[in-house]
Design an enzyme around this catalytic site. Structure first.
Site, short mmCIF file in Angstrom:
data_model
loop_
_atom_site.label_atom_id
_atom_site.label_comp_id
_atom_site.label_asym_id
_atom_site.label_seq_id
_atom_site.Cartn_x
_atom_site.Cartn_y
_atom_site.Cartn_z
N SER A 1 -1.37 4.93 7.29
CA SER A 1 -2.63 4.22 7.05
C SER A 1 -2.47 3.18 5.96
CB SER A 1 -3.73 5.20 6.63
OG SER A 1 -3.65 5.49 5.25
N ASP A 2 -3.22 2.08 6.05
CA ASP A 2 -3.34 1.22 4.88
C ASP A 2 -4.05 2.02 3.80
OD1 ASP A 2 -3.22 -0.92 3.16
OD2 ASP A 2 -4.01 -2.36 4.59
N TRP A 3 -3.87 1.61 2.56
CA TRP A 3 -4.32 2.42 1.42
C TRP A 3 -5.85 2.44 1.34
CZ3 TRP A 3 0.41 2.43 2.37
CH2 TRP A 3 1.38 3.05 1.56
N GLY A 4 -6.43 3.56 1.72
CA GLY A 4 -7.88 3.70 1.70
C GLY A 4 -8.56 3.33 3.00
N SER A 5 -7.80 3.27 4.09
CA SER A 5 -8.39 2.85 5.37
C SER A 5 -8.91 4.00 6.21
CB SER A 5 -7.36 2.06 6.19
OG SER A 5 -6.31 2.91 6.64
#
Length: 529
Positions: free
Chosen positions: A202-206
């Site tokens: 995942s992208d960071w915080g997605s």
């Protein structure tokens, strides 16, 4: 994290596309600050793409992979290959192109270069991430033909031909569903249609849910906060499995994908003792970056042979009297980007460069002592707070809205007055200097106040009053050479008046040397838009 009882090592990842990012503690985004994480600063993906040269893409990837491995990393979060749909997107400088064919042609050798170092490329951001404004919530609505013909070819080539070991999902929604739990993208297209068996990160915080994300083909959740046990894929996932809301089989599949990548990277398995060690900050990498920078500079316009600045034009003027020294030719270099270094900005693309040759330094090195090179900043850039005081990473997931009252506060008005006064002063200094010079080179454009993760530009105008300065310089010296260093397109209201116009993306640690070689005719400009 490692699972020591099973002999599974920790998985270490790092940004970014232009070099391995500096070190942070486990629970902070404030840099450690030691001297061992300086790295080679490579050309941005936009610069690599401007070469139109698969060999340069391969070398850029190979350098990045070697430096990541040398720093002890397992996954490097690159390349970024999103389609440049919006010219205002703050991260355009990180991406390759508007054209899907060019992207797939260059992304594949880039990935091969990275992964030959036993480091996983992590192609990003899958998919349709074309703006930073509301990037966590914007819904990109797209029809099937546009999706398949424009937005997906680069990613398809990256996983099928490039065999990228990992891939990062995007922040945004696609047709109403977040990419971190979008079954059409992750299950149907990526896993089923393309047969992908790599790791999806995942992208960071997605990630926004536990059940929906766990039921999709997302394997690893990452974020920017330090409450790791409370992530959606941590304790909440364990509870969901215990309650029967998520099957244990779906978790097993994610584990398989992670272990398969570790096996390919020789982190585990019979070949672990043969894993490459990598290297960083070595002359081979600096030379590769210089070769790519030389091919990344675009000649947009050249009338009346204003370029190159030939040796004949640089010869000293013979003395008018016996026993008198000849007069040096004088070159005025004007513009903040002539001496500004760009490596330390841009968001997650920021790196701690071992060195960076500015255009001003490159010109002085190339010209030597028989030419007088004088510099004026030309335009004013308001100061920013120290990086240790403002942490964009931790606030990157917040919605930031400026009210009308904030924009018209007394502090804002005072700042505007200060900017106008400084801008006029620097403008006058630059014009006076231009009047004394045989050649005038303006070097401006954008910087990472504008080419930056987390926000888009408001318009396409050159910031800091540069248009006014360029017009004033052209009034004084019609042959003024205009060079723009930037990662996104800009308006050029003065372009009909300019005879020589050069475009330079963020081309890495050797930008200044490469640009000097182009302007002085030692290297022929060959890059394309």
């Amino acid at each position: 994290g490692a699972v020591e009882r099973l002999g599974i090592p920790a998985l270490k990842m790092s940004d970014g596309p232009m070099g391995v990012r500096n070190e942070f503690p486990d629970d902070s985004w404030i840099p450690v600050g030691h001297s061992d994480d300086y790295v080679s600063y490579g050309p941005s993906n936009s610069a690599v793409a401007a070469t139109w040269n698969p060999e340069r893409a391969y070398v850029s990837g190979r350098t990045l992979g070697a430096e990541a491995r040398g720093r002890g990393k397992d996954v490097i979060l690159a390349p970024g290959i999103n389609i440049k749909r919006d010219p205002l997107c703050g991260r355009n400088f990180e991406y390759m192109s508007e054209d899907p064919y060019l992207i797939q042609t260059l992304a594949v050798p880039f990935i091969h270069g990275v992964q030959e170092n036993d480091v996983a490329a992590c192609v990003k951001h899958f998919a349709l991430n074309c703006q930073e404004t509301e990037r966590l919530w914007v819904d990109t609505v797209v029809d099937e033909r546009t999706l398949q013909e424009i937005y997906l070819p680069g990613f398809r080539a990256a996983v099928q031909e490039g065999e990228s070991y990992s891939l990062m999902n995007a922040y945004n929604k696609v047709n109403g569903v977040h990419c971190s739990e979008n079954k059409e993208l992750l299950d149907n297209i990526l896993r089923s249609d393309w047969g992908y068996d790599g790791t999806v990160i995942s992208d960071w915080g997605s990630v926004h849910t536990t059940k929906e994300a766990a039921e999709s083909s997302l394997d690893i959740e990452m974020s920017v906060t330090y409450d790791f046990d409370d992530y959606f894929f941590a304790k909440p996932l364990l509870e969901a499995v215990k309650k029967g809301e998520v099957t244990e089989a779906s978790v097993d599949e994610k584990v398989r994908n992670i272990l398969r990548m570790m096996f390919r990277l020789k982190m585990i398995g019979p070949e672990a003792a043969e894993r490459k060690a990598g290297s960083y900050d070595v002359p081979e990498h600096w030379q590769g970056n210089l070769d790519t920078a030389r091919e990344a500079i675009v000649l947009l316009k050249n009338e009346e042979q204003v370029l190159p600045i030939t040796e004949d034009r640089l010869r000293m003027i013979p003395a008018g009297e016996p026993n008198r020294a000849p007069k040096k030719r004088r070159i005025a270099v004007i513009g903040h980007n002539a001496e500004h270094n760009h490596a330390g900005g841009g968001g997650s693309a920021e790196i701690k460069a071992l060195y960076e040759i500015s255009p001003l330094l490159g010109l002085k090195k190339a010209l030597g002592g028989n030419v007088e090179v004088v510099y004026a900043q030309g335009y004013y850039i308001p100061g920013k707070k120290d990086v240790n005081e403002v942490n964009w990473q931790e606030s990157s997931l917040e919605r930031q809205v400026m009210s009308e009252e904030d924009a018209e506060s007394p502090g804002q008005k005072a700042l505007r007055k200060e900017i106008e006064e400084n801008r006029e002063k620097l403008l006058q200094e630059a014009c006076e200097l231009a009047k004394t010079a045989d050649e005038v080179i303006f070097i401006g454009g954008l910087n990472h106040d504008y080419d930056v993760e987390g926000r888009d530009r408001a318009d396409m105008r050159l910031p800091y009053g540069q248009d006014v300065l360029i017009e004033a310089l052209l009034d004084i010296q019609p042959d003024t050479i205009v060079t723009l260093v930037a990662g996104s397109p800009v308006e050029m209201p003065w372009r009909d008046r300019v005879k020589a116009l050069v475009w330079c993306y963020y081309s890495g640690m050797e930008t200044g040397d490469a640009l000097a070689e182009i302007l002085l005719g030692k290297v022929n400009p060959s890059a394309k838009l």
